[in-house]
Design a protein around this motif. Structure first.
Motif, PDB file in Angstrom:
ATOM      1  N   ILE A 133     -50.192  35.423  -5.850  1.00  0.00           N
ATOM      2  CA  ILE A 133     -51.461  35.586  -5.137  1.00  0.00           C
ATOM      3  C   ILE A 133     -51.466  34.782  -3.838  1.00  0.00           C
ATOM      4  O   ILE A 133     -51.904  35.259  -2.794  1.00  0.00           O
ATOM      5  CB  ILE A 133     -52.640  35.152  -6.030  1.00  0.00           C
ATOM      6  N   LEU A 134     -50.964  33.542  -3.903  1.00  0.00           N
ATOM      7  CA  LEU A 134     -51.018  32.669  -2.737  1.00  0.00           C
ATOM      8  C   LEU A 134     -49.667  32.422  -2.092  1.00  0.00           C
ATOM      9  O   LEU A 134     -49.605  32.107  -0.900  1.00  0.00           O
ATOM     10  CB  LEU A 134     -51.633  31.311  -3.133  1.00  0.00           C
ATOM     11  N   TYR A 135     -48.602  32.535  -2.850  1.00  0.00           N
ATOM     12  CA  TYR A 135     -47.281  32.190  -2.329  1.00  0.00           C
ATOM     13  C   TYR A 135     -46.259  33.284  -2.652  1.00  0.00           C
ATOM     14  O   TYR A 135     -46.397  34.015  -3.627  1.00  0.00           O
ATOM     15  CB  TYR A 135     -46.790  30.868  -2.940  1.00  0.00           C
ATOM     16  N   THR A 136     -45.248  33.349  -1.804  1.00  0.00           N
ATOM     17  CA  THR A 136     -44.081  34.196  -2.062  1.00  0.00           C
ATOM     18  C   THR A 136     -42.912  33.272  -2.397  1.00  0.00           C
ATOM     19  O   THR A 136     -42.666  32.293  -1.690  1.00  0.00           O
ATOM     20  CB  THR A 136     -43.728  35.055  -0.838  1.00  0.00           C
ATOM     21  N   GLU A 137     -42.220  33.578  -3.476  1.00  0.00           N
ATOM     22  CA  GLU A 137     -41.111  32.738  -3.935  1.00  0.00           C
ATOM     23  C   GLU A 137     -39.795  33.285  -3.376  1.00  0.00           C
ATOM     24  O   GLU A 137     -39.474  34.455  -3.568  1.00  0.00           O
ATOM     25  CB  GLU A 137     -41.053  32.704  -5.465  1.00  0.00           C
ATOM     26  N   LEU A 138     -39.061  32.411  -2.679  1.00  0.00           N
ATOM     27  CA  LEU A 138     -37.760  32.766  -2.126  1.00  0.00           C
ATOM     28  C   LEU A 138     -36.680  31.898  -2.760  1.00  0.00           C
ATOM     29  O   LEU A 138     -36.881  30.698  -2.950  1.00  0.00           O
ATOM     30  CB  LEU A 138     -37.726  32.559  -0.605  1.00  0.00           C
ATOM     31  N   VAL A 139     -35.546  32.512  -3.068  1.00  0.00           N
ATOM     32  CA  VAL A 139     -34.392  31.777  -3.580  1.00  0.00           C
ATOM     33  C   VAL A 139     -33.325  31.775  -2.493  1.00  0.00           C
ATOM     34  O   VAL A 139     -32.879  32.834  -2.048  1.00  0.00           O
ATOM     35  CB  VAL A 139     -33.830  32.412  -4.866  1.00  0.00           C
ATOM     36  N   THR A 140     -32.920  30.583  -2.057  1.00  0.00           N
ATOM     37  CA  THR A 140     -31.936  30.464  -0.987  1.00  0.00           C
ATOM     38  C   THR A 140     -30.533  30.721  -1.533  1.00  0.00           C
ATOM     39  O   THR A 140     -30.313  30.678  -2.753  1.00  0.00           O
ATOM     40  CB  THR A 140     -31.979  29.060  -0.366  1.00  0.00           C
ATOM     41  N   PRO A 141     -29.564  30.990  -0.658  1.00  0.00           N
ATOM     42  CA  PRO A 141     -28.190  31.216  -1.116  1.00  0.00           C
ATOM     43  C   PRO A 141     -27.609  30.055  -1.911  1.00  0.00           C
ATOM     44  O   PRO A 141     -26.735  30.256  -2.757  1.00  0.00           O
ATOM     45  CB  PRO A 141     -27.418  31.438   0.193  1.00  0.00           C
ATOM     46  N   ASP A 142     -28.090  28.808  -1.653  1.00  0.00           N
ATOM     47  CA  ASP A 142     -27.602  27.666  -2.422  1.00  0.00           C
ATOM     48  C   ASP A 142     -28.526  27.340  -3.596  1.00  0.00           C
ATOM     49  O   ASP A 142     -28.546  26.227  -4.110  1.00  0.00           O
ATOM     50  CB  ASP A 142     -27.429  26.436  -1.524  1.00  0.00           C
ATOM     51  N   ASN A 143     -29.316  28.358  -4.025  1.00  0.00           N
ATOM     52  CA  ASN A 143     -30.124  28.308  -5.256  1.00  0.00           C
ATOM     53  C   ASN A 143     -31.291  27.326  -5.191  1.00  0.00           C
ATOM     54  O   ASN A 143     -31.666  26.733  -6.200  1.00  0.00           O
ATOM     55  CB  ASN A 143     -29.242  27.991  -6.466  1.00  0.00           C
ATOM     56  N   LYS A 144     -31.892  27.175  -4.019  1.00  0.00           N
ATOM     57  CA  LYS A 144     -33.127  26.411  -3.903  1.00  0.00           C
ATOM     58  C   LYS A 144     -34.310  27.375  -3.949  1.00  0.00           C
ATOM     59  O   LYS A 144     -34.229  28.480  -3.443  1.00  0.00           O
ATOM     60  CB  LYS A 144     -33.154  25.628  -2.592  1.00  0.00           C
ATOM     61  N   MET A 145     -35.406  26.913  -4.561  1.00  0.00           N
ATOM     62  CA  MET A 145     -36.618  27.718  -4.618  1.00  0.00           C
ATOM     63  C   MET A 145     -37.572  27.276  -3.512  1.00  0.00           C
ATOM     64  O   MET A 145     -37.885  26.089  -3.385  1.00  0.00           O
ATOM     65  CB  MET A 145     -37.307  27.566  -5.978  1.00  0.00           C
TER      66      MET A 145
END
Length: 263
Positions: A133-145
């Protein structure tokens, strides 16, 4: 004795309200879990699933709160009015959160990306895991959220690297001025055509593109599948260095010629 009866009546009302609240939360949890399983199995877009479940959960809890207030004897209309006033004050206090909520709705409506896409926006890049609802979750290539506020994301430019099947790899190489032009072009062409992941349609582009201070610049543009982009990029970079050494094609260091006038 009236006061005793009153205390008993109030106690029973409070007990009923507490029981309703506890049972209601348990029922809501069961309903949300069941709906989550059904939504997960459905053919809805992956971007919509977590957003829909969040809205359902909040809606059910709001209905439960109104029911508990009704049991306590507080007029529902008055409670709704108070809730509205509280919501207005809360909205003014949390304008950023409301902007994120509006941004989430906008992202799900316009759909510039979906779950699983690799995007760049609001200064961040990564694979979309979920749109809340408020945020979009992104996973970086080095596995950071990374949790990116939807308001920032919807108001900034978004680069979606997963929309198209193919991507173009652009490379520039510097070669010494003394090296034969045709030799360089032929060598680069052989390197490109030998790579198994380079697409031949569109045709690779290899041309002299500039006269630098220390080197002649050659631009190489080739197409590949989106998932093969970095393999092609790094493979060609490494192969060019090795092949240029074998072919005695110099890659000059930056240099400056200084001429002095003698008296």
């Amino acid at each position: 004795m009236d006061w005793i009866n009153r205390i008993v009546e109030v106690g029973m009302t409070l007990a009923l309200a507490v029981i309703t609240l506890i049972v209601g939360l348990a029922v809501i949890k069961i309903i949300v879990n069941l709906l989550t399983k059904q939504v997960t199995k459905s053919k809805l877009d992956e971007s919509l699933k977590p957003f829909i479940m969040s809205v359902i959960s909040v809606g059910l809890k709001l209905i439960l709160a109104i029911s508990v207030v009704g049991i306590l004897g507080i007029p529902t209309a008055s409670f709704v009015a108070i809730l509205g006033s509280f919501g207005l004050a809360l909205g003014l206090a949390f304008q950023g959160s409301l902007a994120n909520l509006a941004g989430g709705v906008l992202l799900l409506t316009m759909r510039p990306f979906k779950v699983g896409d690799y995007i760049e926006g609001a200064g961040y890049s990564g694979t979309v895991k979920a749109i809340q609802i408020l945020y979009t979750e992104l996973v970086t290539p080095d596995n950071k959220m990374i949790y990116v506020p939807n308001g920032n994301l919807s108001n900034s430019g978004i680069v979606n690297y997963s929309v198209h099947e193919n991507r173009r790899v652009d490379l520039v190489f510097g070669v010494g001025y003394e090296v034969d032009n045709q030799h360089v072009l032929q060598t680069l062409q052989e390197i490109v055509l030998k790579h198994p992941k380079v697409l031949l349609d569109p045709e690779p582009f290899i041309r002299m593109s500039g006269h630098g201070d220390s080197a002649v610049e050659y631009t190489v543009r080739v197409w590949s599948k989106a998932e093969d982009y970095w393999d092609v990029h790094f493979d060609i970079m490494e192969t060019v260095k090795t092949t240029f050494d074998d072919e005695n094609i110099s890659i000059p260091y930056p240099q400056m010629d200084i001429h002095t006038l003698e008296n």
